[in-house]
Design a protein around this motif. Structure first.
Motif, mmCIF file in Angstrom:
data_model
loop_
_atom_site.group_PDB
_atom_site.id
_atom_site.type_symbol
_atom_site.label_atom_id
_atom_site.label_comp_id
_atom_site.label_asym_id
_atom_site.label_seq_id
_atom_site.Cartn_x
_atom_site.Cartn_y
_atom_site.Cartn_z
ATOM 1 N N ALA A 136 4.732 8.171 5.930
ATOM 2 C CA ALA A 136 4.329 7.311 4.809
ATOM 3 C C ALA A 136 5.473 6.367 4.428
ATOM 4 O O ALA A 136 5.238 5.184 4.139
ATOM 5 N N LYS B 69 7.416 13.285 4.276
ATOM 6 C CA LYS B 69 6.975 11.947 3.859
ATOM 7 C C LYS B 69 7.435 10.837 4.798
ATOM 8 O O LYS B 69 7.239 9.659 4.511
ATOM 9 N N ALA C 31 0.859 -1.183 0.000
ATOM 10 C CA ALA C 31 0.000 0.000 0.000
ATOM 11 C C ALA C 31 0.897 1.235 0.000
ATOM 12 O O ALA C 31 1.778 1.372 0.853
ATOM 13 N N ASP C 32 0.670 2.124 -0.944
ATOM 14 C CA ASP C 32 1.525 3.300 -1.119
ATOM 15 C C ASP C 32 0.663 4.503 -1.505
ATOM 16 O O ASP C 32 0.765 5.027 -2.619
ATOM 17 N N PRO C 33 -0.191 4.970 -0.589
ATOM 18 C CA PRO C 33 -1.095 6.064 -0.943
ATOM 19 C C PRO C 33 -0.396 7.377 -1.299
ATOM 20 O O PRO C 33 -0.968 8.211 -1.999
ATOM 21 N N GLU C 34 0.836 7.560 -0.863
ATOM 22 C CA GLU C 34 1.596 8.777 -1.186
ATOM 23 C C GLU C 34 2.376 8.637 -2.486
ATOM 24 O O GLU C 34 3.094 9.561 -2.878
ATOM 25 N N SER C 35 2.299 7.482 -3.129
ATOM 26 C CA SER C 35 3.023 7.199 -4.382
ATOM 27 C C SER C 35 4.527 7.441 -4.248
ATOM 28 O O SER C 35 5.158 8.061 -5.105
#
Length: 143
Positions: free
Chosen positions: A129, A126, A99-103
């Motif tokens: 994240a 960041k 899962a990498d919602p911050e890309s």
């Protein structure tokens, strides 16, 4: 002191490796050294089971296997390559879901991704994240 037939106790692997990284960083001349130091702390702070060493001529991080190596030659900041060890394994074929919602992740292959930070401000913004990505990543590292 050792006696006949006894062997000196080896240094703790983690402690010796950390000293190696400390010496490496002390000698490092790099325009992004504050960013490198902050990234190191971000990785180590993500999980207490993470140890470090110098591998591939850069600070590298491991649990049961090495899973991350700093990219000190990144042109647009300081980077880290996330991988699943030096040897090919099942993840090389199947990949993993992170899962990498911050890309943050730039996938380079099914078993390798990079994360690049522009500067200290970017690392701090960041960090939470990134720590989440690291915690997920190390769940897939094989012994």
């Amino acid at each position: 002191m050792t006696t006949k037939g006894s062997k000196p106790k080896p240094a703790k692997r983690g402690a010796a490796a950390a000293q190696g990284v400390e010496a490496f960083l002390a000698a490092l001349e790099h325009p992004l050294k504050p960013e490198i130091l902050a990234l190191r702390q971000a990785v180590l702070g993500a999980d207490p089971g993470i140890a470090e060493g110098v591998k591939w001529n850069a600070p590298s991080f491991r649990t049961s296997e090495y899973f991350a190596t700093m990219n000190l030659r990144a042109k647009n900041g300081v980077g880290i390559i996330l991988h699943f060890g030096a040897k090919r394994n099942r993840i090389s074929e199947t990949g993993v879901a992170i899962a990498d919602p911050e890309s943050l992740l730039e996938w380079l292959a099914k078993d390798r991704a990079s994360v690049t930070f522009r500067d200290l401000k970017d690392i701090h913004a960041k960090q939470a994240a990134f720590a989440n990505v690291i915690r997920q990543w190390i769940q897939h590292v094989e012994a």
